[in-house]
Structure formats: C-alpha cells, structure tokens
Scaffold this motif. Sequence first.
Motif: not given
Length: 325
Positions: A243-246, A285, A322, A324-325, A282, A7-8
């Motif tokens: 996780a990153r978007s909460g 997590v 979960t 890492d998005l 992706t 996801q880069q």
Amino acid sequence: MAQIQTQQQEFEADLVVDRCESVAEDVIVLDLVHPDGQPLPAWAPGAHIDLVLAPEITRQYSLCGTPGATTHYTVGILREPNGRGGSQLAHETIEKGTSIRVRGPRNHFQLVPAPRYVFIAGGIGITPILPMIAEAGAAGADWSLLYGGRSEASMAFADDLRAHGDRVTLLPGTDIAPMSQALDARLGTPLADTLVYACGPEGLLAAVEGRCASWPSGSLHLERFSPKPSDDSENVAFEVALARSGITITVPADRSIFDAVQDNGISVLGSCHEGVCGTCETVIVDLDGEVDHRDSVLNDEEKASNETMMVCVSRCRSGRITLDL
Ligand code: FES
C-alpha cells in the motif's frame, strides 16, 4: 490481544558485557550495558532482545532481570550442543567486556493483568517467567510455578525460586510423568480469573496447549524458541499489493513475502526469518483471500483476526493481500 506495533524502527547498539556468569550446568547469564552508561530502552516482562553473535547468527533471548531495569539487560543462554551453533558460539566467545550488537527489545509475550497466574517453564524457558513472577508478586496477584528441567544442576535460578516456598514446584529429571501429572492437576479444570503462561521445549508447550484446550479463549500465553514444523510442499505463488509503496508484486512459491519484498528494493524489518521473533510483523490492510499464518508468535485469536502477519514465513493460500509496506 497484543498491541499492534509493527515495522517500526527499533533500538540497535553495541552493548558491552558487564557480567558473564555460569549459573547452572550449561547456562550463562549476561548483563549488557551501554558503553557510555546511557539508559537502555524500557521493557516489560516477556520481552526479548536480539543478540547478533556473528554476521549470519542472530538469536533471540528473553530479558530476565528486574522488570523495567534500564541500566542493563540480563539474558540467560543455554548451551545447546545439538543446536544450530549460536548458543555454542556464545558460550565459547563471550566474556566480561565483550561487545555485542543488540536489537530490540520487543514483546509478543506480554503479561496481561489478572488476579491469578499459572506459570509453566521447561529448562531455559524459565527466563521470561522470572520477571513475570516479580511483576505478578508486585501487583498482589496469586501465582504458582511449575518448573521442569533435565536435572537439578541444569535448572537455572532454582535456588532463588525456592525462596517462594510452595508457590514453586521444581520437577528435575528426564522422566516426563511427574510433569504430566502436575499439568493434569494444575490445568485439568479451567480456573476462573486465571491466565496460563508457558515457555519451554515444544513437547512441554504441546502438552500445555492440549490441557488448556477447554480453557476460555485468551487464557493461554505461550512463547516458543523454535518454529513449529510446517509443510512447504503445497506453496503457491500469490500477489501482494504494497500500500505505501504503491506497487504489486508476485511472491513465487519458493520465496517468502519478506524475500520478494526485498527483491523489489523495499526495506522490511526482520531478524529470525523463521516466524519466532515477531520483528517482521506487518499490518494487513486488505485481504481478498486466505492468509496461511505459519508463525509461532501470534495466538489463535490474533491469527483469526488477520490484522497482522509475519511476512518471513506466512503466506496467502489464495487470492491477494494488501500490506502496509
Ligand atoms: Fe522473526 Fe519474521 S523475522 S518472525
């Protein structure tokens, strides 16, 4: 195990066809250059790029030029009359000077350093193998190649490969018996310090997989052009925490994680949407359940590790995941 880089942002540009040449029956080879002559991102054998052939038609092609060359990207395209239309469109519309949107390169088929390699290619599956042979030769590794095709005229790069003498076995023809016997002879007994790299149609890859079942884990590396068949009839809905978007979303039984994430306004990289290109890989997590890996990119070891997943096709069988998005 492949390095995890997911996801880069990746290179995307309109490149220009600097060479469009027929090299075998129904096979063209393109050299793509930057219109301003800028160097292209570096790549290693096994890498592929996306060609955006039309707004809804993006296809992946292995880079088959000199390893690491950044002045241009070289790809080979087989015309597949019974395919989904991408290769047909490419053959009909691309010529020297055509501008094509390109994304990548990315690599899920890296050549792991080893003293010895067995390379196996079927048809246009020879393309990722060509730079691997060059790199193996440059590193002083021992190698051999089995290369099958439906006829001699259809086998791209066969003449160049003949220059390698008895390292290369060419098997033209539609009778599968010679390839089957050659696979038995080459793969029947696991060889120490040897890695197997194979690319080609599903039947060939299944035959290679079967024979390598008794080889040490990690010996076999495959690249598929088309997805393995999968059964959607028992899909269930599940929860994914981002996780990153909460936020936590529900992925319905008839939607992919990719679609459900996009539906919630969160951007995720993707290209093939059928589990073969690796763009949507992706990081997982946390996992409280079981991932149903349905892609054709990760090997068994990588799937078992549950470090990453291809969110365009893979799902959760139970529980919650979960990402890492
Ligand atoms: Fe190609 Fe997911 S978009 S593997």
